[in-house]
Write an enzyme that holds these catalytic residues in place. Structure first.
Site, PDB file in Angstrom:
ATOM      1  N   GLY A 238       0.781  -1.233   0.000  1.00  0.00           N
ATOM      2  CA  GLY A 238       0.000   0.000   0.000  1.00  0.00           C
ATOM      3  C   GLY A 238       0.808   1.275   0.000  1.00  0.00           C
ATOM      4  O   GLY A 238       0.226   2.356  -0.003  1.00  0.00           O
ATOM      5  N   GLU A 274       4.169  -6.595   2.416  1.00  0.00           N
ATOM      6  CA  GLU A 274       4.050  -7.212   1.087  1.00  0.00           C
ATOM      7  C   GLU A 274       3.775  -6.084   0.093  1.00  0.00           C
ATOM      8  O   GLU A 274       2.643  -5.891  -0.344  1.00  0.00           O
ATOM      9  CB  GLU A 274       2.964  -8.297   1.070  1.00  0.00           C
ATOM     10  N   CYS A 275       4.821  -5.362  -0.244  1.00  0.00           N
ATOM     11  CA  CYS A 275       4.691  -4.168  -1.079  1.00  0.00           C
ATOM     12  C   CYS A 275       4.852  -4.533  -2.550  1.00  0.00           C
ATOM     13  O   CYS A 275       5.681  -5.378  -2.903  1.00  0.00           O
ATOM     14  CB  CYS A 275       5.769  -3.157  -0.715  1.00  0.00           C
ATOM     15  N   GLY A 276       4.092  -3.852  -3.387  1.00  0.00           N
ATOM     16  CA  GLY A 276       4.213  -4.039  -4.825  1.00  0.00           C
ATOM     17  C   GLY A 276       4.640  -2.751  -5.504  1.00  0.00           C
ATOM     18  O   GLY A 276       5.783  -2.570  -5.911  1.00  0.00           O
ATOM     19  N   ARG A 277       3.685  -1.805  -5.574  1.00  0.00           N
ATOM     20  CA  ARG A 277       3.892  -0.579  -6.354  1.00  0.00           C
ATOM     21  C   ARG A 277       5.187   0.145  -6.001  1.00  0.00           C
ATOM     22  O   ARG A 277       5.966   0.530  -6.877  1.00  0.00           O
ATOM     23  CB  ARG A 277       2.709   0.378  -6.107  1.00  0.00           C
ATOM     24  N   CYS A 352      -9.620   3.652 -30.518  1.00  0.00           N
ATOM     25  CA  CYS A 352     -10.751   4.445 -31.031  1.00  0.00           C
ATOM     26  C   CYS A 352     -11.677   4.822 -29.882  1.00  0.00           C
ATOM     27  O   CYS A 352     -12.869   4.498 -29.909  1.00  0.00           O
ATOM     28  CB  CYS A 352     -11.520   3.635 -32.053  1.00  0.00           C
TER      29      CYS A 352
HETATM   30  C1  LIG Z   1      -3.535  -8.253  -0.331  1.00  0.00           C
HETATM   31  C2  LIG Z   1      -2.614  -7.332  -1.031  1.00  0.00           C
HETATM   32  N1  LIG Z   1      -1.354  -7.230  -0.583  1.00  0.00           N
HETATM   33  C3  LIG Z   1      -0.458  -6.407  -1.178  1.00  0.00           C
HETATM   34  C4  LIG Z   1      -0.822  -5.650  -2.276  1.00  0.00           C
HETATM   35  C5  LIG Z   1       0.204  -4.752  -2.881  1.00  0.00           C
HETATM   36  O1  LIG Z   1      -0.179  -3.444  -2.718  1.00  0.00           O
HETATM   37  P1  LIG Z   1       0.758  -2.260  -3.206  1.00  0.00           P
HETATM   38  O2  LIG Z   1       1.141  -2.554  -4.609  1.00  0.00           O
HETATM   39  O3  LIG Z   1      -0.115  -1.059  -3.090  1.00  0.00           O
HETATM   40  O4  LIG Z   1       1.944  -2.224  -2.291  1.00  0.00           O
HETATM   41  C6  LIG Z   1      -2.131  -5.716  -2.764  1.00  0.00           C
HETATM   42  C7  LIG Z   1      -2.543  -4.909  -3.902  1.00  0.00           C
HETATM   43  O5  LIG Z   1      -3.675  -4.809  -4.273  1.00  0.00           O
HETATM   44  C8  LIG Z   1      -3.051  -6.588  -2.125  1.00  0.00           C
HETATM   45  O6  LIG Z   1      -4.308  -6.698  -2.557  1.00  0.00           O
END
Ligand SMILES: Cc1ncc(COP(=O)(O)O)c(C=O)c1O
Length: 410
Positions: A238, A274-277, A352
């Site tokens: 998040g 558990e970070c992604g973005r 389009c």
């Molecule tokens: C359960 C869960 N964990 C982790 C993430 C990763 O979130 P972020 O990319 O915002 O760090 C998400 C993204 O939707 C998620 O649904």
């Protein structure tokens, strides 16, 4: 450090070389793996003892990205059977945790069979199905309960997964029933709680307060329900990327400085991110060659090769994405080159639909047909969330600029 420095000249050199052999208007993703490595190493290295970093691969699961991150993260967070199979095909040993709504029996069984370290369970029904599958296999399922609860003082962001009615997690008022049920089901091993209430958090102090609230809540539940067996709290991902004001990014250094003070609240539990973005956004660039520059009423448009079917991020998040123009000197036609100078322009793609817009009314010194427009912060939720085959345009190239020699062998 508030965010990694973008290595524009490194990326531009690569794109100019790619243009030379393009043969058709170029569209390309470029990933700076050295920048990714350095950023992830900084984040992982800043965590105090008792805190772990998992990478949420939904943000970008390309193999070179995962190969760069595997040695730096404690493990990967997955959210589907497809992600599980993909990771296990390439990484036999990496620790995995499995989140997400609507897990099928096949996905739950796959998680048990392929050694997932913890399943983040979303409902009592999911718990029941998991217990049934675990019993069939004569095994025990390690579980965190994902909880959706309204916390006092929870500061909302633009993307909330909890703290209000959503399909995610077990609503706080249903937790007692789940805990009672668990007492009669030894085939489930409760390891802890999981929270992922929001994405797009840009405020380090607010995020520390949120983590503090999570840990205090877990402390109360442990006391109330006698949960001595827990060993972890997953505080989700998040952490956001500021696309609207790129110079004001989440202050990770300040955030990391605040973590040791939270340690007292951990009560010996491991805290997992558990970070992604925030991990992969900064390493990716999406480049489009401008095909035409035109005017309609009082507006200018740069129409470029590609669009939201390659790069849906701005449309998905409702922002005008920052970009740079890389001037290209050569011009192949014997007639005038359309362009604008010192003007506002919207950058659109080839679809389009008026929704195929990546940047809206943005100031440029100059943009001409044949130039490249390059969108940074395109390494997360970019190609992977886009509707690639709409109109059957060609897919962009994907280029991975390698990790630099000193780190390549690590
Ligand atoms: C359960 C869960 N964990 C982790 C993430 C990763 O979130 P972020 O990319 O915002 O760090 C998400 C993204 O939707 C998620 O649904």
């Amino acid at each position: 450090m508030t965010a990694p420095v973008l290595r524009w000249s490194h990326v531009a050199d690569h794109l100019h070389r790619a243009l030379a052999d393009a043969g058709a208007p170029l569209s390309a993703y470029v990933y700076d793996l050295e920048a990714l490595r350095a950023h992830a190493a900084t984040i992982a290295g800043s965590l105090p003892p008792g805190f772990e970093l998992f990478y949420a691969i939904k943000a970008n699961s390309d193999l070179p990205i995962l190969q760069t991150l595997a040695p730096l993260a404690h493990g990967f967070e997955i959210s589907s059977g497809g992600e599980l199979a993909w990771v296990r095909e390439h990484f036999a040993e990496v620790p995995l945790i499995f989140s997400g709504p609507g897990k099928t029996d096949a996905e739950l069984a796959g998680a048990l069979e392929l050694g997932v370290e913890a399943l983040h369970v979303e409902s009592l029904h999911e718990l029941e199905r998991l217990a049934w599958l675990a019993r069939e296999r004569g095994t025990t399922a390690p579980v965190l309960l994902r909880v959706n609860l309204a916390l006092e003082g929870l500061q909302a962001t633009t993307l909330m997964m909890g703290g209000k009615p959503t399909p995610f997690g077990i609503a706080g008022d249903q937790l007692p029933a789940c805990l009672t049920w668990l007492r009669a089901h030894p085939e489930i091993r409760l390891r802890g709680f999981h929270f992922h209430l929001m994405s797009h958090q840009l405020d380090a102090a607010a995020h520390l307060r949120l983590l503090d609230a999570y840990l205090q809540q877990v402390r109360r539940w442990r006391a109330e329900y006698g949960l001595d067996m827990l060993d972890q709290v997953n505080v989700g991902g998040g952490i956001g990327v500021n696309y609207r004001e790129p110079e004001r990014q989440f202050d990770w250094a300040r955030f990391a400085e605040g973590l040791p003070a939270l340690s007292a609240q951990r009560d010996g539990l491991t805290v997992r991110f558990e970070c992604g973005r925030y991990i992969t956004a900064f390493c990716g660039y999406y480049a489009m060659e401008v095909i035409d520059v035109k005017h309609a009423f009082d507006r200018a448009f740069a129409v470029a090769s590609g669009g939201t079917h390659h790069f849906r991020t701005p449309y998905a998040q409702g922002h005008s994405h920052p970009f740079r123009v890389l001037p290209v000197a050569s011009w192949r036609y014997p007639f005038a080159r359309p362009g604008v100078r010192e003007a506002r322009v919207s950058v659109v793609g080839q679809l389009c639909t008026p929704k195929d817009i990546l940047a809206y009314d943005a100031y440029v010194d100059s943009v001409r047909a044949g130039d490249l427009v390059v969108f940074p912060y395109a390494g997360a939720y970019a190609w992977h969330i886009s509707h690639h085959d709409f109109l059957r345009h060609p897919h962009p190239r994907h280029c991975y600029l390698p990790v630099e020699d000193a780190h390549a062998a690590a």
